[in-house]
Design a protein around this motif. Structure first.
Motif, mmCIF file in Angstrom:
data_model
loop_
_atom_site.group_PDB
_atom_site.id
_atom_site.type_symbol
_atom_site.label_atom_id
_atom_site.label_comp_id
_atom_site.label_asym_id
_atom_site.label_seq_id
_atom_site.Cartn_x
_atom_site.Cartn_y
_atom_site.Cartn_z
ATOM 1 N N ALA A 620 56.217 42.135 41.541
ATOM 2 C CA ALA A 620 56.004 43.513 41.098
ATOM 3 C C ALA A 620 54.899 44.188 41.894
ATOM 4 N N SER A 621 53.846 43.457 42.220
ATOM 5 C CA SER A 621 52.734 43.983 43.023
ATOM 6 C C SER A 621 51.984 42.805 43.627
ATOM 7 N N HIS A 622 51.179 43.067 44.640
ATOM 8 C CA HIS A 622 50.495 41.960 45.313
ATOM 9 C C HIS A 622 49.274 42.479 46.044
ATOM 10 N N ILE A 629 54.184 38.518 39.171
ATOM 11 C CA ILE A 629 55.587 38.098 39.165
ATOM 12 C C ILE A 629 56.240 38.591 37.871
ATOM 13 N N THR A 630 57.446 39.102 37.957
ATOM 14 C CA THR A 630 58.239 39.472 36.778
ATOM 15 C C THR A 630 59.566 38.722 36.813
ATOM 16 N N TRP A 631 60.180 38.582 35.659
ATOM 17 C CA TRP A 631 61.481 37.924 35.566
ATOM 18 C C TRP A 631 62.219 38.419 34.324
ATOM 19 N N LYS A 632 63.470 38.096 34.254
ATOM 20 C CA LYS A 632 64.284 38.435 33.089
ATOM 21 C C LYS A 632 64.383 37.203 32.176
ATOM 22 N N PRO A 633 64.393 37.423 30.851
ATOM 23 C CA PRO A 633 64.474 36.294 29.922
ATOM 24 C C PRO A 633 65.837 35.611 30.005
ATOM 25 N N PRO A 634 65.978 34.425 29.408
ATOM 26 C CA PRO A 634 67.267 33.708 29.459
ATOM 27 C C PRO A 634 68.403 34.535 28.863
ATOM 28 N N THR A 662 52.759 31.796 29.422
ATOM 29 C CA THR A 662 52.699 33.148 28.856
ATOM 30 C C THR A 662 53.868 33.335 27.892
ATOM 31 N N THR A 663 53.768 34.360 27.059
ATOM 32 C CA THR A 663 54.861 34.681 26.129
ATOM 33 C C THR A 663 55.628 35.923 26.555
ATOM 34 N N VAL A 664 55.174 36.602 27.606
ATOM 35 C CA VAL A 664 55.852 37.805 28.095
ATOM 36 C C VAL A 664 56.522 37.488 29.424
ATOM 37 N N THR A 665 57.273 38.441 29.931
ATOM 38 C CA THR A 665 58.075 38.199 31.133
ATOM 39 C C THR A 665 57.404 38.742 32.383
ATOM 40 N N THR A 666 56.098 38.639 32.433
ATOM 41 C CA THR A 666 55.352 39.030 33.635
ATOM 42 C C THR A 666 54.074 38.208 33.685
ATOM 43 N N ARG A 667 53.587 37.941 34.895
ATOM 44 C CA ARG A 667 52.376 37.134 35.031
ATOM 45 C C ARG A 667 51.699 37.453 36.359
ATOM 46 N N MET A 668 50.372 37.679 36.297
ATOM 47 C CA MET A 668 49.595 37.850 37.521
ATOM 48 C C MET A 668 48.972 36.501 37.884
ATOM 49 N N ILE A 669 49.316 36.007 39.046
ATOM 50 C CA ILE A 669 48.756 34.751 39.551
ATOM 51 C C ILE A 669 47.607 35.115 40.480
ATOM 52 N N ASP A 670 46.398 34.725 40.104
ATOM 53 C CA ASP A 670 45.225 35.120 40.894
ATOM 54 C C ASP A 670 44.573 33.903 41.540
ATOM 55 N N THR A 696 63.970 29.906 42.900
ATOM 56 C CA THR A 696 62.642 29.839 43.527
ATOM 57 C C THR A 696 62.351 31.145 44.258
ATOM 58 N N LEU A 697 61.112 31.614 44.095
ATOM 59 C CA LEU A 697 60.682 32.854 44.736
ATOM 60 C C LEU A 697 59.607 32.534 45.772
ATOM 61 N N ILE A 698 59.738 33.086 46.947
ATOM 62 C CA ILE A 698 58.725 32.961 47.996
ATOM 63 C C ILE A 698 57.924 34.249 48.026
ATOM 64 N N ALA A 699 56.608 34.142 47.835
ATOM 65 C CA ALA A 699 55.744 35.322 47.804
ATOM 66 C C ALA A 699 54.594 35.144 48.789
ATOM 67 N N TRP A 700 54.268 36.213 49.512
ATOM 68 C CA TRP A 700 53.154 36.211 50.464
ATOM 69 C C TRP A 700 52.024 37.059 49.909
ATOM 70 N N THR A 701 50.799 36.562 50.082
ATOM 71 C CA THR A 701 49.636 37.412 49.811
ATOM 72 C C THR A 701 49.339 38.248 51.049
ATOM 73 N N ASP A 702 48.611 39.336 50.846
ATOM 74 C CA ASP A 702 48.279 40.223 51.962
ATOM 75 C C ASP A 702 47.221 39.585 52.853
ATOM 76 N N PRO A 703 47.222 39.937 54.127
ATOM 77 C CA PRO A 703 46.126 39.473 55.007
ATOM 78 C C PRO A 703 44.833 40.210 54.677
ATOM 79 N N ALA A 704 43.694 39.618 55.027
ATOM 80 C CA ALA A 704 42.389 40.243 54.777
ATOM 81 C C ALA A 704 41.925 40.921 56.053
ATOM 82 N N TYR A 705 42.164 42.203 56.226
ATOM 83 C CA TYR A 705 41.754 42.957 57.399
ATOM 84 C C TYR A 705 40.325 43.455 57.235
ATOM 85 N N PRO A 706 39.577 43.580 58.352
ATOM 86 C CA PRO A 706 38.241 44.208 58.242
ATOM 87 C C PRO A 706 38.397 45.648 57.775
#
Length: 739
Positions: A620-622, A629-634, A662-670, A696-706
């Motif tokens: 959803a955002s990064h 990460i978001t997902w749909k319930p079963p 979590t009990t909801v269908t979204t989670r921020m992994i920090d 399986t989902l492949i997710a990239w974090t952003d690079p750290a630019y000056p």
């Protein structure tokens, strides 16, 4: 607008959905705050109006003045008045006779034991009658059963709407309606008595010497005839003492002097109040003459409900054959309102309606013949049933959507949305805060039932049909934008399906029997009254199809039992299996799924069915150090099941996964590393265990630019020159710098 015509066939031909056919039937659903009134029919307005215009010219209006008379324990006589419009085109009438729910199995009378054997069934039959007739006799009905009757006029183009409904009871077993009224005994010649005693005043002879009209005499007549009062009332008494009857019928003590056999009456202002009781006095005279029927016998009451009761009585022992009809008097036994209400021209059995629940009542019955009203019957008291208790019984027998949401752990502030009678105001106010739990509301609304057929019939577009199975396929925003116009259509299908469709099965379990077969067992739905059978679905899967959740698998087995052995499977094959309940109206949804490998081992264990895996994972955002990460319930789960989620993630270089819940269908992994690839998947956890992993989902974090910062300084120098400075700096922050 329909003007008594049935335009529904034309609307069906024009493909107007049934939920939009209310105008075709002469009805209109006003849009209110209730969610069920918000359905979309604007696309069919033109077709509906065209059908109405055509039908008014061609179709007959509805029959009028419907009357129903019980003849025997198995027959009713139905009569009606001719329709007003297009009468000459009518070819036949159709009489619809519907048996309503049978009353309680309590005996009507000690000799009527077979009534308790009447089955609790409801059915509708149609009887066709010639177009030139206006009555018919319906035979082969059930004894002591309430029927609802309507009449429809038909011609070559179609039919009218049904007439207003009339309800009537067939008679109790062994009872036959009185066909002829016997002749009542003649009255004594009281006029001759008055003439013989010297009364020659015409008004006195015609009014005060005739007991049949004495109750209609004016006060002026009594004053004119006052000198002959003793004579007239003595002749009326005919030498009999009517005092006991007068007391029983409520005449005041002062007025009971008229009832004596040797009357000595003086007409003055002290007896003026007695003239209002002359009708009771007249009936006492007739009773003394022996021309009135005695009290009805065998008075009793059955089928006491919250708002009605059925009264019964038999013919009086004396002059029962002269009875024309009966009067019923009833009252509520309270201290502040004890006036009797009356019902005239009644016959047994009689449905006394309009009562209040959980209240005490008293009633009695009087027989009426050509001379007047006979003796009152014994007074019977009864208490109506409590509506509170009845409502609780009904609630226990039907699906409770709010209870489902509570069991599914829906937040308290979102519970107003978990109702088939939710209002649009609450939806608008709570949509923002309850969006993350909307899938629980939809899942409980569907109740584990497959409402897809109903939704298609009611014009729900294909993009919204997943809601009819309790599943949200697209994002909440897209779903709301597309499907809100059809929310009433969907909720009406939810509510209709709770009474028609079977609920989901419980506790599905599987065990390998041998290398070619699997034993399945499950518990029936909580309410199994409308379940006629079960359908077992199974299919061999591979790594590609294991996550698919179609509502129909390649193979099915139909059974009436809650266990089955699935045979002819491939050894070492992996199979998905689920079970749905079914009846003639449709089926439930799968409440769990079993994935099992067909190989008999020494340490064989029983495998419990679990929810299907979560699906549609997305970022959803990064940022550089976190991703959401978001997902749909079963798609397959029990509606009231509490589901939590375990999120597994690791970088491509790590060996083990980190787990968060979590009990909801979204989670921020920090706490992630910048410019790093992470692998993410989710499992649904219920009391039966964990589901299969999601995709399986492949997710990239952003690079750290000056960070690049441009600073502008304005200096108010005398020369009003503006100097601009540019500054390069390295900041430790990896987000965009503040303004």
């Amino acid at each position: 607008m329909a003007d008594g015509r049935n335009h529904v066939p034309c609307c069906i031909q024009e493909r107007v959905p049934d939920i939009c056919q209310d105008v075709c039937r002469g009805e209109y659903t006003a849009i209110t705050n209730n969610i069920k009134t918000h359905f979309s029919c604007s696309a069919y307005t033109e077709q509906t109006l065209a059908c109405i215009v055509e039908g008014i010219e061609l179709l007959p209006s509805a029959p009028e003045f419907i009357e129903v008379e019980a003849l025997t324990e198995k027959s009713l006589k139905v009569s009606w008045g001719k329709p007003i419009a297009n009468l000459e085109t009518i070819t036949m009438y159709v009489v619809n006779v519907t048996s309503l729910r049978t009353f309680d199995d309590r005996l009507i009378d000690p000799d009527e034991d077979d009534i308790s054997k009447i089955q609790n069934t409801t059915e509708t039959k149609q009887y066709r009658v010639s177009g030139d007739a206006n009555q018919t006799v319906i035979n082969s009905l059930k004894p002591f059963t309430m029927y609802e009757i309507t009449v429809v006029a038909a011609n070559t183009h179609g039919t009218s709407l049904p007439s207003y409904a009339v309800r009537s009871l067939t008679l109790t077993p062994g009872t036959i309606k009185q066909k002829a009224v016997g002749e009542a005994p003649k009255l004594p010649d009281t006029k001759k008595c008055c003439i013989d005693k010297g009364i020659n005043q015409t008004s006195c002879l015609t009014q005060l010497c005739d007991p049949s009209v004495i109750d209609s005499a004016e006060i002026t007549t009594y004053m004119i005839c006052a000198p002959w009062a003793t004579t007239t009332f003595s002749c009326l008494a005919d030498g009999l003492d009517h005092t006991p009857c007068c007391k029983a019928r409520g005449l005041p003590d002062k007025c009971q002097q008229f009832c004596l056999g040797n009357v000595t009456v003086n007409i003055d202002f002290n007896v003026f109040k007695c003239f209002r009781y002359m009708n009771e006095y007249k009936n006492c005279l007739f009773q003394g003459y022996g021309v009135l029927p005695s009290a009805p016998i065998q008075v009793h009451i059955t089928n006491i409900g919250t708002e009605f009761a059925i009264l019964h009585w038999a013919l009086p022992k004396t002059l029962g054959d002269t009875v024309q009809h009966y009067n019923i008097h009833y009252r509520m036994l309270t201290t502040y309102d004890n006036e009797y209400g009356s019902v005239a021209k009644a016959h047994s059995p009689f449905i006394l309606e309009g009562l209040q629940h959980d209240m005490d009542y008293e009633f009695y019955v009087e027989a009426v013949n050509t001379h007047g009203v006979g003796e009152p019957s014994a007074r019977i008291t009864f208490r109506t049933q409590s509506k509170v208790i009845e409502d609780k019984i009904e609630e226990s027998m039907v699906y409770n959507v709010t209870e489902c949401c509570v069991d599914a752990d829906l937040s308290d502030h979102c519970l107003p949305l978990c109702s088939y009678d939710a209002n649009m105001t609450d939806i608008k106010q709570l949509a923002g805060v309850c969006g993350s739990e909307f899938h629980k509301i939809i899942r409980c609304g569907a109740g584990g039932r497959n409402h897809g057929t109903c939704c298609s019939r009611r014009g729900v577009p294909p993009v919204c049909l997943s809601l009819c199975t309790g599943v949200i396929v697209d994002s909440l925003l897209v779903t709301a934008t597309t499907c809100i116009p059809y929310i009433g259509n969907i909720v009406l299908c939810y509510e209709e399906g709770t009474g028609l469709l079977p609920g989901p099965v419980n506790d599905l379990q599987a065990e390998v029997v041998d290398d070619r077969s699997v034993y399945l067992e499950w518990e029936p739905p909580s309410d199994q009254r409308n379940v006629t059978g079960y359908e077992v679905h199974y299919q061999k899967v591979d790594n590609t199809s294991v996550h698919e959740t179609p509502l129909k698998l390649d193979n099915q087995i139909v059974t009436n039992d809650t266990k089955v052995i699935v045979t002819n499977l491939e050894t070492d094959g992996i199979y998905n299996m689920f079970v749905v309940s079914r009846n003639e109206y449709g089926s439930s949804l799968p409440s769990s799924i079993v994935m099992i490998s067909v190989r008999k081992t020494e340490n064989q264990t029983i495998i419990s069915g679990v929810t299907s895996p979560p699906h549609s994972l997305a970022v959803a955002s990064h940022s550089a150090t976190w991703v959401t990460i978001t997902w749909k319930p079963p798609e397959f789960s029990h509606p009231s099941e509490q589901i939590t989620y375990s999120i597994y993630h690791k970088s491509a270089a790590d060996e083990s996964y980190q787990i968060s819940n979590t009990t909801v269908t979204t989670r921020m992994i920090d706490n992630l590393n910048p410019n790093t690839q992470y692998i993410v998947y989710v499992k649904a956890i219920s009391k039966k265990g964990a589901s299969l992993p999601s995709e399986t989902l492949i997710a990239w974090t952003d690079p750290a630019y000056p960070a690049f910062v441009e600073v502008s300084l304005l200096s108010l120098l005398p020369s009003t020159l503006c100097r601009k400075y540019q500054l390069d700096a390295d900041f430790p922050a990896t987000n965009s710098p503040p303004d």
